[in-house]
Design a protein around this motif. Structure first.
Motif, PDB file in Angstrom:
ATOM      1  N   LYS A  34     -65.801 -17.409  32.992  1.00  0.00           N
ATOM      2  CA  LYS A  34     -65.191 -16.244  33.596  1.00  0.00           C
ATOM      3  C   LYS A  34     -64.567 -15.384  32.523  1.00  0.00           C
ATOM      4  CE  LYS A  34     -61.403 -15.238  36.536  1.00  0.00           C
ATOM      5  NZ  LYS A  34     -60.268 -15.877  37.188  1.00  0.00           N
ATOM      6  N   THR A  35     -64.655 -14.072  32.700  1.00  0.00           N
ATOM      7  CA  THR A  35     -64.009 -13.191  31.750  1.00  0.00           C
ATOM      8  C   THR A  35     -63.098 -12.245  32.510  1.00  0.00           C
ATOM      9  OG1 THR A  35     -65.874 -11.702  31.869  1.00  0.00           O
ATOM     10  CG2 THR A  35     -65.845 -13.268  30.039  1.00  0.00           C
ATOM     11  N   THR A  36     -62.029 -11.861  31.858  1.00  0.00           N
ATOM     12  CA  THR A  36     -61.026 -11.004  32.455  1.00  0.00           C
ATOM     13  C   THR A  36     -60.966  -9.724  31.636  1.00  0.00           C
ATOM     14  OG1 THR A  36     -59.761 -12.913  33.176  1.00  0.00           O
ATOM     15  CG2 THR A  36     -58.554 -10.839  32.981  1.00  0.00           C
ATOM     16  N   GLY A  37     -60.972  -8.575  32.321  1.00  0.00           N
ATOM     17  CA  GLY A  37     -60.769  -7.336  31.593  1.00  0.00           C
ATOM     18  C   GLY A  37     -61.791  -6.271  31.906  1.00  0.00           C
ATOM     19  N   LYS A  38     -61.820  -5.271  31.015  1.00  0.00           N
ATOM     20  CA  LYS A  38     -62.696  -4.112  31.151  1.00  0.00           C
ATOM     21  C   LYS A  38     -63.322  -3.801  29.793  1.00  0.00           C
ATOM     22  CE  LYS A  38     -61.060  -2.739  35.345  1.00  0.00           C
ATOM     23  NZ  LYS A  38     -61.717  -2.130  36.487  1.00  0.00           N
ATOM     24  N   LYS A  39     -64.377  -2.966  29.819  1.00  0.00           N
ATOM     25  CA  LYS A  39     -65.100  -2.662  28.576  1.00  0.00           C
ATOM     26  C   LYS A  39     -64.686  -1.350  27.931  1.00  0.00           C
ATOM     27  CE  LYS A  39     -69.221  -5.368  29.638  1.00  0.00           C
ATOM     28  NZ  LYS A  39     -70.697  -5.348  29.798  1.00  0.00           N
ATOM     29  N   ILE A  40     -64.002  -0.479  28.667  1.00  0.00           N
ATOM     30  CA  ILE A  40     -63.582   0.813  28.112  1.00  0.00           C
ATOM     31  C   ILE A  40     -62.080   0.980  28.313  1.00  0.00           C
ATOM     32  CG2 ILE A  40     -63.822   3.324  28.223  1.00  0.00           C
ATOM     33  CD1 ILE A  40     -66.643   2.968  29.180  1.00  0.00           C
ATOM     34  N   TRP A  41     -61.381   1.269  27.226  1.00  0.00           N
ATOM     35  CA  TRP A  41     -59.934   1.435  27.247  1.00  0.00           C
ATOM     36  C   TRP A  41     -59.563   2.698  26.469  1.00  0.00           C
ATOM     37  CZ3 TRP A  41     -56.529  -2.037  29.617  1.00  0.00           C
ATOM     38  CH2 TRP A  41     -57.102  -3.226  30.079  1.00  0.00           C
ATOM     39  N   ALA A  42     -58.472   3.335  26.858  1.00  0.00           N
ATOM     40  CA  ALA A  42     -58.024   4.518  26.127  1.00  0.00           C
ATOM     41  C   ALA A  42     -56.506   4.506  25.978  1.00  0.00           C
ATOM     42  CB  ALA A  42     -58.460   5.787  26.854  1.00  0.00           C
ATOM     43  N   ILE A  43     -56.056   4.973  24.823  1.00  0.00           N
ATOM     44  CA  ILE A  43     -54.630   5.114  24.506  1.00  0.00           C
ATOM     45  C   ILE A  43     -54.419   6.569  24.096  1.00  0.00           C
ATOM     46  CG2 ILE A  43     -52.745   4.373  23.006  1.00  0.00           C
ATOM     47  CD1 ILE A  43     -54.358   1.743  22.550  1.00  0.00           C
ATOM     48  N   ALA A  44     -53.747   7.332  24.958  1.00  0.00           N
ATOM     49  CA  ALA A  44     -53.638   8.772  24.695  1.00  0.00           C
ATOM     50  C   ALA A  44     -52.537   9.090  23.694  1.00  0.00           C
ATOM     51  CB  ALA A  44     -53.384   9.524  26.006  1.00  0.00           C
ATOM     52  N   GLU A  45     -51.581   8.204  23.546  1.00  0.00           N
ATOM     53  CA  GLU A  45     -50.458   8.371  22.615  1.00  0.00           C
ATOM     54  C   GLU A  45     -50.789   7.641  21.334  1.00  0.00           C
ATOM     55  OE1 GLU A  45     -47.656   9.196  20.961  1.00  0.00           O
ATOM     56  OE2 GLU A  45     -46.085   8.580  22.369  1.00  0.00           O
ATOM     57  N   GLY A  46     -50.763   8.346  20.217  1.00  0.00           N
ATOM     58  CA  GLY A  46     -50.947   7.691  18.926  1.00  0.00           C
ATOM     59  C   GLY A  46     -50.193   8.453  17.866  1.00  0.00           C
ATOM     60  N   TYR A  47     -49.462   7.725  17.040  1.00  0.00           N
ATOM     61  CA  TYR A  47     -48.653   8.376  16.006  1.00  0.00           C
ATOM     62  C   TYR A  47     -48.153   7.295  15.062  1.00  0.00           C
ATOM     63  CZ  TYR A  47     -44.882  11.001  13.802  1.00  0.00           C
ATOM     64  OH  TYR A  47     -44.057  11.589  12.887  1.00  0.00           O
ATOM     65  N   ILE A  48     -48.502   7.412  13.789  1.00  0.00           N
ATOM     66  CA  ILE A  48     -48.009   6.457  12.799  1.00  0.00           C
ATOM     67  C   ILE A  48     -46.872   7.123  12.039  1.00  0.00           C
ATOM     68  CG2 ILE A  48     -48.588   5.072  10.776  1.00  0.00           C
ATOM     69  CD1 ILE A  48     -51.532   5.159  11.719  1.00  0.00           C
ATOM     70  N   ASP A  79     -68.285  -4.796  24.045  1.00  0.00           N
ATOM     71  CA  ASP A  79     -69.492  -5.214  24.779  1.00  0.00           C
ATOM     72  C   ASP A  79     -69.206  -6.354  25.757  1.00  0.00           C
ATOM     73  OD1 ASP A  79     -69.104  -7.089  22.804  1.00  0.00           O
ATOM     74  OD2 ASP A  79     -71.182  -7.103  22.110  1.00  0.00           O
ATOM     75  N   VAL A  80     -68.046  -6.964  25.694  1.00  0.00           N
ATOM     76  CA  VAL A  80     -67.612  -7.911  26.742  1.00  0.00           C
ATOM     77  C   VAL A  80     -66.240  -7.452  27.234  1.00  0.00           C
ATOM     78  CG1 VAL A  80     -68.915  -9.852  25.761  1.00  0.00           C
ATOM     79  CG2 VAL A  80     -66.513  -9.566  25.163  1.00  0.00           C
ATOM     80  N   PRO A  81     -65.859  -7.814  28.451  1.00  0.00           N
ATOM     81  CA  PRO A  81     -64.558  -7.361  28.959  1.00  0.00           C
ATOM     82  C   PRO A  81     -63.404  -7.886  28.107  1.00  0.00           C
ATOM     83  CG  PRO A  81     -65.938  -8.133  30.758  1.00  0.00           C
ATOM     84  CD  PRO A  81     -66.624  -8.539  29.475  1.00  0.00           C
ATOM     85  N   ILE A  82     -62.457  -7.018  27.811  1.00  0.00           N
ATOM     86  CA  ILE A  82     -61.257  -7.394  27.069  1.00  0.00           C
ATOM     87  C   ILE A  82     -60.043  -6.761  27.761  1.00  0.00           C
ATOM     88  CG2 ILE A  82     -62.426  -7.633  24.847  1.00  0.00           C
ATOM     89  CD1 ILE A  82     -61.290  -4.832  24.091  1.00  0.00           C
ATOM     90  N   ILE A  83     -58.855  -7.088  27.257  1.00  0.00           N
ATOM     91  CA  ILE A  83     -57.611  -6.458  27.726  1.00  0.00           C
ATOM     92  C   ILE A  83     -56.938  -5.799  26.526  1.00  0.00           C
ATOM     93  CG2 ILE A  83     -55.312  -6.884  28.683  1.00  0.00           C
ATOM     94  CD1 ILE A  83     -57.540  -9.512  29.568  1.00  0.00           C
ATOM     95  N   VAL A  84     -56.414  -4.578  26.722  1.00  0.00           N
ATOM     96  CA  VAL A  84     -55.820  -3.806  25.628  1.00  0.00           C
ATOM     97  C   VAL A  84     -54.412  -3.359  26.012  1.00  0.00           C
ATOM     98  CG1 VAL A  84     -55.991  -1.748  24.180  1.00  0.00           C
ATOM     99  CG2 VAL A  84     -58.070  -2.981  24.847  1.00  0.00           C
ATOM    100  N   GLN A  85     -53.478  -3.606  25.118  1.00  0.00           N
ATOM    101  CA  GLN A  85     -52.100  -3.149  25.291  1.00  0.00           C
ATOM    102  C   GLN A  85     -51.685  -2.417  24.020  1.00  0.00           C
ATOM    103  OE1 GLN A  85     -49.618  -6.223  26.870  1.00  0.00           O
ATOM    104  NE2 GLN A  85     -47.701  -5.142  26.430  1.00  0.00           N
ATOM    105  N   HIS A  86     -50.953  -1.337  24.179  1.00  0.00           N
ATOM    106  CA  HIS A  86     -50.552  -0.476  23.060  1.00  0.00           C
ATOM    107  C   HIS A  86     -49.081  -0.718  22.753  1.00  0.00           C
ATOM    108  CE1 HIS A  86     -49.024   3.791  22.045  1.00  0.00           C
ATOM    109  NE2 HIS A  86     -49.463   3.260  20.934  1.00  0.00           N
ATOM    110  N   SER A  87     -48.723  -0.820  21.461  1.00  0.00           N
ATOM    111  CA  SER A  87     -47.298  -0.898  21.144  1.00  0.00           C
ATOM    112  C   SER A  87     -47.009  -0.261  19.799  1.00  0.00           C
ATOM    113  CB  SER A  87     -46.791  -2.335  21.185  1.00  0.00           C
ATOM    114  OG  SER A  87     -47.401  -3.086  20.192  1.00  0.00           O
ATOM    115  N   ARG A  88     -45.754   0.052  19.577  1.00  0.00           N
ATOM    116  CA  ARG A  88     -45.330   0.658  18.316  1.00  0.00           C
ATOM    117  C   ARG A  88     -43.958   0.129  17.941  1.00  0.00           C
ATOM    118  NH1 ARG A  88     -44.490   6.650  18.900  1.00  0.00           N
ATOM    119  NH2 ARG A  88     -46.751   6.613  19.106  1.00  0.00           N
TER     120      ARG A  88
END
Lengths: 146, 146, 146, 146
Positions: free
Chosen positions: B25-39, B119-128
């Protein structure tokens, strides 16, 4: 997930509100994931409030106990777990990853991620208090669910 | 996305819990987006923990390697990328955008956004972690998925 | 929302990855909402980076311009707007609510909320830098979409 | 949830944008949950802005009043509530849990969680200002909805 919602509620008028507690209804999902995990290695300030910690806030709105299993993923080794918990009916528990000990404690200053599974629908929110510097920092997010 | 879940699990009783690791079983989605980005452009405190950084936390719960491509969007030029990464089966990687170098480093003190495809489902979380001032600040959110 | 995805991509093998930029594909939703809005009334630190600000980060991954309209809701008066913006194809814009002036500026130290509508799918993330005290604080979340 | 959208809007051209306020349209969901809840027990800085607080930001974009009921869950006792609120049409209210008094105040320094139900679709975002130490910390997240 709604079960046993009486028909009149679907047609309730403007002054007739839905009372969650009086129905056989549960809110949430059974699979949750938190991709960000990190327990800071040091703290400032009075404990336990100001101890650096990483928390999964779990809410079980159902009339049944929720049996929870947490699996911890790492960057360079096989997953740890399952860590088993029970949340009584209509209760919330704010689980500190720092306190998970069985089958093994979670290492400090190490990237990890978690998957949280329940046999009844629950809601999961992730938060952290980081008190490594003199002033504390906070983060939170709703977890990923499906 | 669930594949090959044995029938008895769908009807599991109150004391019989689903063990994620034992299933295909896999958990997640194949397309993720993070609209906020700033280093941020400067930091305070001991490195590497207190270096200002922007992170995409990626979790691959599947039994297969995940092949990842990150595209970076800007306000005033064409997108950069793809930045290619591989995440082994059942592993998490907390990617610092600061460290992406190929095909080009991401400029500091510049607004950007990112799309992460797998290419396989993943989970993405953004942090700074922002340590520009004496005390660090933190933010996080689950990314947008579809 | 996926349009014109060639059939071979749906059956792509392990080593053949999907390249977003090469397809007529857009990621996102057309209606977004941010229920939390508040522009702090004072700041500490060098401007513009450390000026207290409230931001909607907008990402347009499509090949078309996105025409955006923002409506601002208050607790005690009718909504303001629409505030109109255009985001070029394949660009991100991090909009500071502080800078919205037309049809009217957004008052400081006042609770508000926003709805963001676009004629092509976009992604919206909300963030704030609060520098009212000596050390800055940050928050972010993916916005609500439908 | 979209009602009464005129047909020409579904086929609107590039220069013809959807105006939310002019339609019988509502955005949001009727059931929301916030699994993380905690009202800090002490504060630093000028009140009311810098008083530690926990907030549910509610946005009602509809043309009708929203009748809201909040239920509070604890770790070791039965739920409290419902706390009843009304949000006028096209208004936002940023509710401080600190201020909920009827049927009972929410205890400080205690873990809790909340479920928010409305008879019309709304949007809910959770945030906290923690000013227990000299510098304030902020967190926010979109709530869970279904």
């Amino acid at each position: 997930m709604i079960t046993g919602v009486p028909g009149y509620l679907r047609h309730s008028g403007k002054n007739q509100k839905v009372i969650l507690l009086k129905m056989n209804k549960t809110t949430g999902k059974k699979i949750w994931a938190i991709a960000e995990g990190y327990i800071p290695d040091w703290s400032n300030g009075p404990e336990p409030q100001m101890l650096s910690h990483e928390t999964a806030c779990l809410l079980n709105t159902s009339k049944q106990e929720a049996h929870i299993e947490i699996t911890i993923y790492f960057s360079d080794r096989d997953p740890a777990g399952p860590y088993k918990l029970t949340i009584p009916a209509e209760r919330t528990q704010h689980i500190r990853f720092n306190n998970l000990e069985n089958p093994e404690p979670i290492p400090r200053d190490t990237d990890y991620a978690s998957v949280i599974e329940s046999d009844v629908p629950i809601i999961v929110q992730h938060s952290r208090l980081d008190s490594r510097q003199a002033e504390n920092a906070l983060l939170t997010t709703i977890a990923y669910s499906e």
